[in-house]
Design a protein around this motif. Sequence first.
Motif, short mmCIF file in Angstrom:
data_model
loop_
_atom_site.label_atom_id
_atom_site.label_comp_id
_atom_site.label_asym_id
_atom_site.label_seq_id
_atom_site.Cartn_x
_atom_site.Cartn_y
_atom_site.Cartn_z
N VAL A 1 22.37 102.28 30.42
CA VAL A 1 21.72 101.11 31.03
C VAL A 1 22.52 99.83 30.80
O VAL A 1 22.73 99.05 31.73
CB VAL A 1 20.29 100.94 30.47
N TYR A 2 22.98 99.61 29.57
CA TYR A 2 23.60 98.33 29.22
C TYR A 2 25.12 98.37 29.12
O TYR A 2 25.77 97.32 29.11
CB TYR A 2 23.05 97.84 27.88
N GLY A 3 25.69 99.58 29.01
CA GLY A 3 27.13 99.64 28.78
C GLY A 3 27.89 100.34 29.88
O GLY A 3 28.57 99.74 30.69
N ARG A 4 27.77 101.64 29.89
CA ARG A 4 28.44 102.52 30.84
C ARG A 4 29.94 102.26 30.90
O ARG A 4 30.62 102.36 29.90
CB ARG A 4 27.78 102.42 32.21
N SER A 5 30.47 101.87 32.03
CA SER A 5 31.92 101.74 32.18
C SER A 5 32.46 100.39 31.70
O SER A 5 33.63 100.08 31.93
CB SER A 5 32.31 101.95 33.64
N ARG A 6 31.61 99.61 31.03
CA ARG A 6 32.02 98.26 30.62
C ARG A 6 32.30 98.14 29.14
O ARG A 6 32.76 97.09 28.68
CB ARG A 6 30.91 97.24 30.99
N VAL A 7 32.00 99.18 28.35
CA VAL A 7 32.15 99.07 26.91
C VAL A 7 33.12 100.11 26.36
O VAL A 7 33.37 101.15 26.99
CB VAL A 7 30.79 99.21 26.19
#
Length: 227
Positions: free
Chosen positions: A182-188
């Motif tokens: 929900v909060y991270g996925r491909s961004r973290v």
Amino acid sequence: MAVQAQATQVQQDLAFSRSYLRYKRLLDIAFTLLIGPFVLLVCLLVALCVRLDSQGPVFFRQKRVGQNGKTFEMLKFRSMYTDNDPRLHIEKIQQYMRGEKLSEEAGEGMAYKIHKDPRITRVGRIIRKLSFDELPQFWNVLRGEMTLVGPRPPLSYEVEIYKESDWLRLSGKPGLTGTWQVYGRSRVTFQQMVEMDIAYLHQQSLWLDLKLIVLTVPVMLLARGGG
């Protein structure tokens, strides 16, 4: 067996409430059966599109590492061409676990996702963006191998290079969705994902589970971090 032994030893650092686990399992079954007819309809449409788009089976079966290091067969709709060389994915996973970006072209929102992966089919790109490729995993939830909310289920070659602190994320069942989804996925980064998973496991909150389930809907519809 070595994987399970090490995961079980690390699990001792995290004790789960029996009542939480019982109600969490009831939520898994009740919610899955409630939305079952809708999921089945979407699955039939996706299966038809996968069959017409490229040669190969409709479903993709893959061994994943679950709770306490126990492996299970996870179901997905096939989104890639058959007979792919797994070395590309292994190299990218290792790169991701070292904290390196997987793509400089896709922007910060997709920095840790393989950009324009040539292995993915035309239909595969669409169903991966919408996370429809993961709908068959509701079967894994009913079987008790997965849960609605939990850490992402890793591959065995990921777990083989875990640091000791990473093993704690295997204490709970892997989930269809979770804080990372929900909060991270491909961004973290990988380490940020591990920290998010462990923080979730420590909270043991059904209210958080319900919140994450609700927040997963706009993530899917807006295709944030998918692909």
